[in-house]
Design a protein around this motif. Structure first.
Motif, PDB file in Angstrom:
ATOM      1  N   LYS A 130      87.275  92.565  47.844  1.00 33.86           N
ATOM      2  CA  LYS A 130      87.298  91.113  47.801  1.00 33.86           C
ATOM      3  C   LYS A 130      85.899  90.536  48.041  1.00 33.86           C
ATOM      4  N   GLY A 131      85.691  89.303  47.597  1.00 30.26           N
ATOM      5  CA  GLY A 131      84.442  88.608  47.900  1.00 30.26           C
ATOM      6  C   GLY A 131      83.564  88.340  46.698  1.00 30.26           C
ATOM      7  N   TYR A 132      83.710  89.146  45.634  1.00 30.51           N
ATOM      8  CA  TYR A 132      82.866  88.947  44.456  1.00 30.51           C
ATOM      9  C   TYR A 132      83.099  87.569  43.841  1.00 30.51           C
ATOM     10  N   ASP A 133      84.368  87.260  43.625  1.00 35.60           N
ATOM     11  CA  ASP A 133      84.707  86.008  42.940  1.00 35.60           C
ATOM     12  C   ASP A 133      84.189  84.797  43.700  1.00 35.60           C
ATOM     13  N   SER A 134      84.403  84.791  45.013  1.00 32.40           N
ATOM     14  CA  SER A 134      83.977  83.640  45.816  1.00 32.40           C
ATOM     15  C   SER A 134      82.466  83.491  45.821  1.00 32.40           C
ATOM     16  N   GLU A 135      81.752  84.600  45.830  1.00 26.73           N
ATOM     17  CA  GLU A 135      80.282  84.562  45.828  1.00 26.73           C
ATOM     18  C   GLU A 135      79.761  83.993  44.504  1.00 26.73           C
ATOM     19  N   ILE A 136      80.392  84.400  43.408  1.00 28.35           N
ATOM     20  CA  ILE A 136      79.987  83.881  42.090  1.00 28.35           C
ATOM     21  C   ILE A 136      80.260  82.386  42.006  1.00 28.35           C
ATOM     22  N   LEU A 137      81.448  81.961  42.441  1.00 26.79           N
ATOM     23  CA  LEU A 137      81.811  80.549  42.395  1.00 26.79           C
ATOM     24  C   LEU A 137      80.877  79.709  43.260  1.00 26.79           C
ATOM     25  N   GLU A 138      80.496  80.241  44.409  1.00 33.76           N
ATOM     26  CA  GLU A 138      79.597  79.500  45.293  1.00 33.76           C
ATOM     27  C   GLU A 138      78.233  79.306  44.634  1.00 33.76           C
ATOM     28  N   ALA A 139      77.746  80.336  43.944  1.00 33.62           N
ATOM     29  CA  ALA A 139      76.454  80.223  43.255  1.00 33.62           C
ATOM     30  C   ALA A 139      76.529  79.204  42.118  1.00 33.62           C
ATOM     31  N   LEU A 140      77.629  79.216  41.382  1.00 34.34           N
ATOM     32  CA  LEU A 140      77.800  78.253  40.281  1.00 34.34           C
ATOM     33  C   LEU A 140      77.879  76.827  40.818  1.00 34.34           C
ATOM     34  N   LYS A 141      78.577  76.656  41.928  1.00 33.71           N
ATOM     35  CA  LYS A 141      78.688  75.336  42.540  1.00 33.71           C
ATOM     36  C   LYS A 141      77.337  74.881  43.077  1.00 33.71           C
ATOM     37  N   ARG A 142      76.609  75.789  43.689  1.00 35.01           N
ATOM     38  CA  ARG A 142      75.315  75.456  44.289  1.00 35.01           C
ATOM     39  C   ARG A 142      74.334  74.919  43.246  1.00 35.01           C
ATOM     40  N   HIS A 143      74.392  75.508  42.046  1.00 37.26           N
ATOM     41  CA  HIS A 143      73.455  75.104  40.990  1.00 37.26           C
ATOM     42  C   HIS A 143      74.088  74.144  39.977  1.00 37.26           C
ATOM     43  N   LYS A 144      75.267  73.608  40.327  1.00 36.46           N
ATOM     44  CA  LYS A 144      75.926  72.546  39.554  1.00 36.46           C
ATOM     45  C   LYS A 144      76.134  72.924  38.092  1.00 36.46           C
ATOM     46  N   VAL A 145      76.718  74.105  37.894  1.00 35.18           N
ATOM     47  CA  VAL A 145      77.035  74.582  36.549  1.00 35.18           C
ATOM     48  C   VAL A 145      78.531  74.357  36.299  1.00 35.18           C
ATOM     49  N   TRP A 146      78.844  73.813  35.161  1.00 33.86           N
ATOM     50  CA  TRP A 146      80.223  73.453  34.809  1.00 33.86           C
ATOM     51  C   TRP A 146      80.964  74.679  34.279  1.00 33.86           C
ATOM     52  N   ILE A 147      82.085  75.017  34.944  1.00 29.62           N
ATOM     53  CA  ILE A 147      82.919  76.142  34.528  1.00 29.62           C
ATOM     54  C   ILE A 147      84.008  75.630  33.589  1.00 29.62           C
ATOM     55  N   ILE A 148      84.043  76.181  32.380  1.00 24.51           N
ATOM     56  CA  ILE A 148      85.067  75.787  31.417  1.00 24.51           C
ATOM     57  C   ILE A 148      86.301  76.659  31.571  1.00 24.51           C
ATOM     58  N   SER A 149      86.082  77.971  31.628  1.00 26.86           N
ATOM     59  CA  SER A 149      87.193  78.897  31.836  1.00 26.86           C
ATOM     60  C   SER A 149      86.629  80.228  32.310  1.00 26.86           C
ATOM     61  N   LYS A 150      87.516  81.154  32.660  1.00 33.46           N
ATOM     62  CA  LYS A 150      87.070  82.466  33.131  1.00 33.46           C
ATOM     63  C   LYS A 150      88.121  83.518  32.803  1.00 33.46           C
ATOM     64  N   THR A 151      87.672  84.766  32.716  1.00 35.39           N
ATOM     65  CA  THR A 151      88.563  85.914  32.555  1.00 35.39           C
ATOM     66  C   THR A 151      88.068  87.022  33.477  1.00 35.39           C
ATOM     67  N   SER A 152      88.950  87.958  33.786  1.00 42.03           N
ATOM     68  CA  SER A 152      88.523  89.075  34.637  1.00 42.03           C
ATOM     69  C   SER A 152      89.408  90.281  34.406  1.00 42.03           C
ATOM     70  N   ASN A 153      88.860  91.440  34.741  1.00 41.74           N
ATOM     71  CA  ASN A 153      89.647  92.670  34.788  1.00 41.74           C
ATOM     72  C   ASN A 153      89.228  93.442  36.032  1.00 41.74           C
ATOM     73  N   ALA A 154      89.433  94.733  36.050  1.00 40.66           N
ATOM     74  CA  ALA A 154      89.223  95.500  37.282  1.00 40.66           C
ATOM     75  C   ALA A 154      87.795  95.405  37.815  1.00 40.66           C
ATOM     76  N   ASN A 155      86.800  95.425  36.932  1.00 40.90           N
ATOM     77  CA  ASN A 155      85.419  95.446  37.419  1.00 40.90           C
ATOM     78  C   ASN A 155      84.498  94.449  36.704  1.00 40.90           C
ATOM     79  N   THR A 156      85.074  93.487  35.990  1.00 38.97           N
ATOM     80  CA  THR A 156      84.275  92.507  35.263  1.00 38.97           C
ATOM     81  C   THR A 156      84.867  91.110  35.418  1.00 38.97           C
ATOM     82  N   ILE A 157      84.001  90.150  35.696  1.00 35.68           N
ATOM     83  CA  ILE A 157      84.397  88.741  35.750  1.00 35.68           C
ATOM     84  C   ILE A 157      83.492  87.986  34.778  1.00 35.68           C
ATOM     85  N   THR A 158      84.100  87.292  33.842  1.00 34.94           N
ATOM     86  CA  THR A 158      83.335  86.515  32.865  1.00 34.94           C
ATOM     87  C   THR A 158      83.664  85.038  33.003  1.00 34.94           C
ATOM     88  N   HIS A 159      82.636  84.241  33.227  1.00 35.26           N
ATOM     89  CA  HIS A 159      82.792  82.797  33.266  1.00 35.26           C
ATOM     90  C   HIS A 159      82.184  82.207  31.996  1.00 35.26           C
TER      91      HIS A 159
END
Length: 485
Positions: free
Chosen positions: A348-377
């Motif tokens: 655990k923790g990868y997703d939250s760290e990525i989201l925090e970085a995106l929020k910090r730099h004010k990047v707009w998330i349209i959608s996301k997908t993920s599997n066992a070892n990959t998260i794509t925003h």
């Protein structure tokens, strides 16, 4: 405000439409209405098109306006010249709108008073912040709100004056907080402003910006006028909210799909409106829509220059009678931000760290997908901001592989598109058109179907999906697709 039954509407006019003031008189503001038919309406007006860009910064290019120059330590006093240029632009608008010399001078005096009042305030603030005890950064949101309010005050004053000249009993309702001594919540400010308005005999012209304790720009930035619209409708118990645009809410962009094949969406619900907002095709800001949805107030989106067309009605209680795609839209320039780490599985923790970085730099998330070892925003934002996100994550997760790719995202949206045939039909029409999707997002909540394609395939994908899923729901050949173009 004396209006016991919900007979009135609350209607918003956007900035691009506001710039066509004389035409609005013949359509939205007066048209064929006479006597009592002119009233029982509240208008919320935006600044004239381009004015807020000059006051803040250009929405698309980022070119600095008065606010950006004032906020920049390197800007010096250049912001003062930019503010003078805004005043000149206001006077030019006034000259175009008012043929009568007296009315024009009245409009110029109003604009001059507001501009010079703000100039004095900013000079005093600059001097105050030259002392170390006062930090400019702490006041910038207030400065931004004050500057933005100039545009709405200008257009509201002019519109009420123009209506008065044409025999309509209109009055400017100023929610900008200009020289107010107290601060109120948005609902309180609205109640106070409308307290002595008789909607049956007066036409209120309300500023799109409202100064309130919630600090609207801190949450909605430049989408504040739609929040003003929604709260006005709720507080005044309106029967309907209306947004006047310079186009219809249609099944596709007529600049991409042949105009004769595009049709106006007659009715839909707030769920579909939210999906449109996510794709950048905003009927109304999602948080503004929330107030209307909870109050059960329908929203009508109309073309300001086709007054006899009923437009599109958006309601909270509207369900689909059958699975059906209502609109095909998309974003041509999207970044696929892929984060891959073999150590991710079960951790655990990868997703939250990525989201925090995106929020910090004010990047707009349209959608996301993920599997066992990959998260794509799938992201919308500047390359500069996204590169900063990449740098932060590379430091936090040195073993991760991060790739960035430009793609397009096309979405077929409807109230209920859960029928398996719709997904199968979408894949069929794309195949027949020679388009190979990079990915497909089909969620369990069947409101939209997203297709990821190469940017070069963006227009062709919209045409194919519109032809196959809306126009005739039949497989589309490549020859038919080219014929439609």
């Amino acid at each position: 405000m004396t209006n016991e039954t919900p007979r009135h509407t609350v209607e918003k006019i956007g900035g691009t439409s506001m710039a066509r003031s004389q035409e609005l008189l013949d359509t939205v503001l007066i048209g064929d209405r006479k006597g009592a038919d002119l009233y029982n309406r509240i208008f919320v007006v935006s600044a004239y098109g381009g004015m807020t860009d000059e006051l803040l910064e250009h929405k698309k290019s980022g070119k600095p306006g008065v606010y950006a120059l004032f906020a920049s330590a390197e800007g010096g006093w250049v912001w003062g010249d930019a503010l003078t240029a805004v005043a000149d632009k206001m006077y030019e608008h006034n000259a175009r709108i008012f043929a009568d010399e007296g009315a024009r001078q009245s409009a110029n005096r109003f604009a001059r008073e507001r501009i010079e009042g703000v100039r004095s305030c900013l000079i005093d603030l600059s001097r105050l912040c030259s002392f170390g005890h006062f930090q400019l950064q702490q006041h910038l949101l207030t400065v931004r709100e004050m500057l933005a309010s100039l545009g709405e005050a200008h257009s509201a004053f002019n519109t009420s004056l123009l209506l008065n000249i044409h025999g309509v009993r209109a009055r400017m309702v100023d929610l900008t907080g200009w020289r107010d001594e107290g601060q109120f919540t948005l609902d309180e400010a609205i109640e106070r402003a409308l307290a002595d308005v008789d909607l049956a005999t007066e036409l209120p012209i309300v500023t799109g910006y409202a100064q309130c304790s919630e600090a609207l720009m801190g949450t909605y930035d430049r989408g504040y006028s739609e929040v003003t619209l929604s709260r006005l409708a709720v507080v005044s118990h309106a029967r309907e909210a209306v947004i006047h645009k310079e186009f219809h809410l249609s099944t596709a962009d007529p600049r991409v799909v042949p105009a004769e094949a595009v049709r106006v969406i007659g009715e839909t619900n707030y769920d579909v409106a939210d999906q449109l907002s996510n794709m950048g095709m905003e009927a109304i800001h999602p948080r503004a829509a929330k107030s209307l949805r909870q109050a059960g107030i329908p929203l009508r989106v109309k073309n300001a220059f086709e007054p006899d067309h009923p437009g599109t009605v958006i309601r909270s209680d509207l369900t689909a009678t059958a699975p059906q795609v209502e609109i095909v839209t998309g974003l041509k320039s999207v970044f696929a931000f892929e984060f891959h780490d073999q150590d991710m599985v079960g951790v655990k923790g990868y997703d939250s760290e990525i989201l925090e970085a995106l929020k910090r730099h004010k990047v707009w998330i349209i959608s996301k997908t993920s599997n066992a070892n990959t998260i794509t925003h799938f992201l919308k934002g500047s390359m500069k901001a996204i590169k900063r996100v990449e740098t932060d994550l590379a430091t936090a997760f040195p073993s991760a592989e991060i790739t960035l790719r430009k793609v397009s995202l096309v979405s077929a949206i409807g109230r209920d598109i859960g029928h398996a045939n719709i997904l199968m039909q979408a894949m069929r029409v794309l195949s027949d058109a020679g388009i190979a999707p990079l990915g497909v997002h089909d969620l369990m909540r069947k409101v939209d179907l997203q297709v990821v394609v190469e940017p070069d395939d963006f227009d062709a994908t919209i045409k194919a999906l519109h032809l196959g899923l809306i126009e005739n729901r039949a497989p589309v050949s490549q020859e038919r697709l080219h014929a439609a173009a």
